[in-house]
Design a protein around this motif. Sequence first.
Motif, PDB file in Angstrom:
ATOM      1  N   THR A  86      76.083  80.321  51.959  1.00 24.19           N
ATOM      2  CA  THR A  86      75.802  80.888  50.691  1.00 24.19           C
ATOM      3  C   THR A  86      77.197  82.027  50.458  1.00 24.19           C
ATOM      4  OG1 THR A  86      73.406  81.071  51.314  1.00 24.19           O
ATOM      5  CG2 THR A  86      74.376  83.197  49.816  1.00 24.19           C
ATOM      6  N   LEU A  87      77.852  82.405  51.546  1.00 23.50           N
ATOM      7  CA  LEU A  87      78.907  83.132  51.275  1.00 23.50           C
ATOM      8  C   LEU A  87      80.025  82.157  50.954  1.00 23.50           C
ATOM      9  CD1 LEU A  87      80.461  85.830  51.672  1.00 23.50           C
ATOM     10  CD2 LEU A  87      80.912  85.124  54.005  1.00 23.50           C
ATOM     11  N   GLU A  88      80.265  80.809  51.274  1.00 22.06           N
ATOM     12  CA  GLU A  88      81.215  80.112  50.804  1.00 22.06           C
ATOM     13  C   GLU A  88      81.072  79.637  49.293  1.00 22.06           C
ATOM     14  OE1 GLU A  88      82.294  77.750  55.143  1.00 22.06           O
ATOM     15  OE2 GLU A  88      81.297  76.723  53.386  1.00 22.06           O
ATOM     16  N   GLU A  89      79.881  79.356  49.115  1.00 23.89           N
ATOM     17  CA  GLU A  89      79.657  78.681  47.821  1.00 23.89           C
ATOM     18  C   GLU A  89      79.331  79.701  46.516  1.00 23.89           C
ATOM     19  OE1 GLU A  89      76.603  75.654  47.920  1.00 23.89           O
ATOM     20  OE2 GLU A  89      77.689  74.598  49.360  1.00 23.89           O
ATOM     21  N   ALA A  90      78.839  80.687  46.998  1.00 26.09           N
ATOM     22  CA  ALA A  90      78.515  81.890  45.950  1.00 26.09           C
ATOM     23  C   ALA A  90      79.116  83.342  46.209  1.00 26.09           C
ATOM     24  CB  ALA A  90      76.865  82.133  45.756  1.00 26.09           C
ATOM     25  N   CYS A  91      79.911  83.314  47.396  1.00 30.12           N
ATOM     26  CA  CYS A  91      80.481  84.504  47.615  1.00 30.12           C
ATOM     27  C   CYS A  91      79.676  85.988  47.818  1.00 30.12           C
ATOM     28  CB  CYS A  91      81.688  85.029  46.837  1.00 30.12           C
ATOM     29  SG  CYS A  91      83.188  83.680  46.880  1.00 30.12           S
ATOM     30  N   ALA A  92      78.343  85.168  48.180  1.00 27.60           N
ATOM     31  CA  ALA A  92      77.107  86.402  48.186  1.00 27.60           C
ATOM     32  C   ALA A  92      76.728  86.426  49.725  1.00 27.60           C
ATOM     33  CB  ALA A  92      76.024  85.605  47.413  1.00 27.60           C
ATOM     34  N   ARG A  93      76.422  87.768  49.732  1.00 26.73           N
ATOM     35  CA  ARG A  93      75.934  88.180  51.429  1.00 26.73           C
ATOM     36  C   ARG A  93      74.338  88.303  51.259  1.00 26.73           C
ATOM     37  NH1 ARG A  93      77.780  93.171  52.745  1.00 26.73           N
ATOM     38  NH2 ARG A  93      78.095  93.442  50.631  1.00 26.73           N
ATOM     39  N   VAL A  94      73.781  87.678  52.042  1.00 26.97           N
ATOM     40  CA  VAL A  94      72.381  87.725  52.036  1.00 26.97           C
ATOM     41  C   VAL A  94      71.718  88.336  53.493  1.00 26.97           C
ATOM     42  CG1 VAL A  94      71.699  85.885  50.538  1.00 26.97           C
ATOM     43  CG2 VAL A  94      71.987  85.295  52.676  1.00 26.97           C
ATOM     44  N   THR A  95      70.372  89.059  53.359  1.00 31.35           N
ATOM     45  CA  THR A  95      69.826  89.220  54.575  1.00 31.35           C
ATOM     46  C   THR A  95      68.436  88.849  54.491  1.00 31.35           C
ATOM     47  OG1 THR A  95      69.395  91.563  55.741  1.00 31.35           O
ATOM     48  CG2 THR A  95      69.145  91.643  53.227  1.00 31.35           C
ATOM     49  N   ASP A  96      67.612  89.187  55.664  1.00 30.18           N
ATOM     50  CA  ASP A  96      66.160  89.148  55.641  1.00 30.18           C
ATOM     51  C   ASP A  96      65.855  87.539  55.676  1.00 30.18           C
ATOM     52  OD1 ASP A  96      63.607  89.852  56.149  1.00 30.18           O
ATOM     53  OD2 ASP A  96      63.242  90.061  53.985  1.00 30.18           O
ATOM     54  N   LEU A  97      66.650  86.963  56.096  1.00 33.03           N
ATOM     55  CA  LEU A  97      66.460  85.399  56.011  1.00 33.03           C
ATOM     56  C   LEU A  97      64.985  84.828  56.605  1.00 33.03           C
ATOM     57  CD1 LEU A  97      69.470  85.773  55.586  1.00 33.03           C
ATOM     58  CD2 LEU A  97      69.529  83.383  56.184  1.00 33.03           C
ATOM     59  N   GLN A  98      64.306  84.255  55.911  1.00 37.06           N
ATOM     60  CA  GLN A  98      62.810  83.669  56.509  1.00 37.06           C
ATOM     61  C   GLN A  98      62.963  82.184  56.136  1.00 37.06           C
ATOM     62  OE1 GLN A  98      59.904  86.182  55.243  1.00 37.06           O
ATOM     63  NE2 GLN A  98      60.878  87.905  55.498  1.00 37.06           N
ATOM     64  N   LEU A  99      62.645  81.252  57.256  1.00 38.31           N
ATOM     65  CA  LEU A  99      62.438  79.975  57.017  1.00 38.31           C
ATOM     66  C   LEU A  99      61.314  79.572  55.793  1.00 38.31           C
ATOM     67  CD1 LEU A  99      63.520  77.035  57.727  1.00 38.31           C
ATOM     68  CD2 LEU A  99      61.733  77.003  59.430  1.00 38.31           C
ATOM     69  N   TYR A 100      61.635  78.722  54.880  1.00 36.35           N
ATOM     70  CA  TYR A 100      60.860  78.834  53.862  1.00 36.35           C
ATOM     71  C   TYR A 100      60.593  77.138  53.566  1.00 36.35           C
ATOM     72  CZ  TYR A 100      58.617  78.833  49.179  1.00 36.35           C
ATOM     73  OH  TYR A 100      57.865  78.902  48.433  1.00 36.35           O
ATOM     74  N   THR A 101      61.594  76.419  53.554  1.00 31.59           N
ATOM     75  CA  THR A 101      61.117  74.842  53.323  1.00 31.59           C
ATOM     76  C   THR A 101      62.181  73.966  54.260  1.00 31.59           C
ATOM     77  OG1 THR A 101      62.851  74.426  51.453  1.00 31.59           O
ATOM     78  CG2 THR A 101      60.466  74.942  50.753  1.00 31.59           C
ATOM     79  N   LEU A 102      61.225  72.874  54.582  1.00 31.70           N
ATOM     80  CA  LEU A 102      61.999  71.749  55.615  1.00 31.70           C
ATOM     81  C   LEU A 102      61.588  70.498  54.972  1.00 31.70           C
ATOM     82  CD1 LEU A 102      62.010  71.868  58.967  1.00 31.70           C
ATOM     83  CD2 LEU A 102      61.424  69.876  58.016  1.00 31.70           C
ATOM     84  N   PHE A 103      62.617  69.643  54.613  1.00 35.74           N
ATOM     85  CA  PHE A 103      62.694  68.401  54.103  1.00 35.74           C
ATOM     86  C   PHE A 103      63.027  67.443  54.902  1.00 35.74           C
ATOM     87  CE2 PHE A 103      62.924  71.142  50.274  1.00 35.74           C
ATOM     88  CZ  PHE A 103      61.693  71.120  49.880  1.00 35.74           C
ATOM     89  N   ASP A 104      62.411  66.309  55.186  1.00 35.23           N
ATOM     90  CA  ASP A 104      62.988  65.149  56.037  1.00 35.23           C
ATOM     91  C   ASP A 104      63.275  64.066  54.844  1.00 35.23           C
ATOM     92  OD1 ASP A 104      62.267  65.963  58.685  1.00 35.23           O
ATOM     93  OD2 ASP A 104      60.053  65.771  58.166  1.00 35.23           O
TER      94      ASP A 104
END
Length: 188
Positions: A86-104
């Motif tokens: 997220t930092l590399e592609e959007a130069c954005a900082r995020v917080t409160d990460l919660q696993l949401y989707t998992l795709f095989d």
Amino acid sequence: MKYCNQCGNPVLIRVPDGDNRPRFVCGSCHTVHYENPRIVAGCVPIWGDQVLLCRRAIEPRRGYWTLPAGFMENGETLQQAAERETLEEACARVTDLQLYTLFDLPHINQVYMFFRAQLVDLEFCAGDESLEVKLFEQQSIPWSELAFPTIGRTLECFFADRVQQTFPVRTEAVTSYRNRQPQNARAD
């Protein structure tokens, strides 16, 4: 793979003793070279009712919109990979990460994992792998310009779950890029 990365001699494809799948095996030092799926980690960066998307500056799917995501690196956690991408592609900082989707995605040997995350602030811009980044409300998502089915499916789930304010971890198998219909979808 043509040569062993341990001794440099040619490799053969065969089923090693005690295994049940063809593998690259060195004919000289007998090293078995396993190929495993690659893990893609990313975020659904949220600001109020909006989601941050990136327009890809690289192939595949250059010019199409995506959530910030990329391949996990050795030595980092899944969450660290999602934050870094997220930092590399959007130069954005995020917080409160919660696993949401998992795709095989067995047809391309990949596993995608997205976290819901809150943007720390509105200080974002296009990174090296993005042409532009922009916040979108649900009705303005460029659905026909999304880079990959996993992106569209994650956004579909997010906007549906947001109505109920319940965000279960969702797991699905995507059998091909041509088939956008979820297979074996379930919420855990």
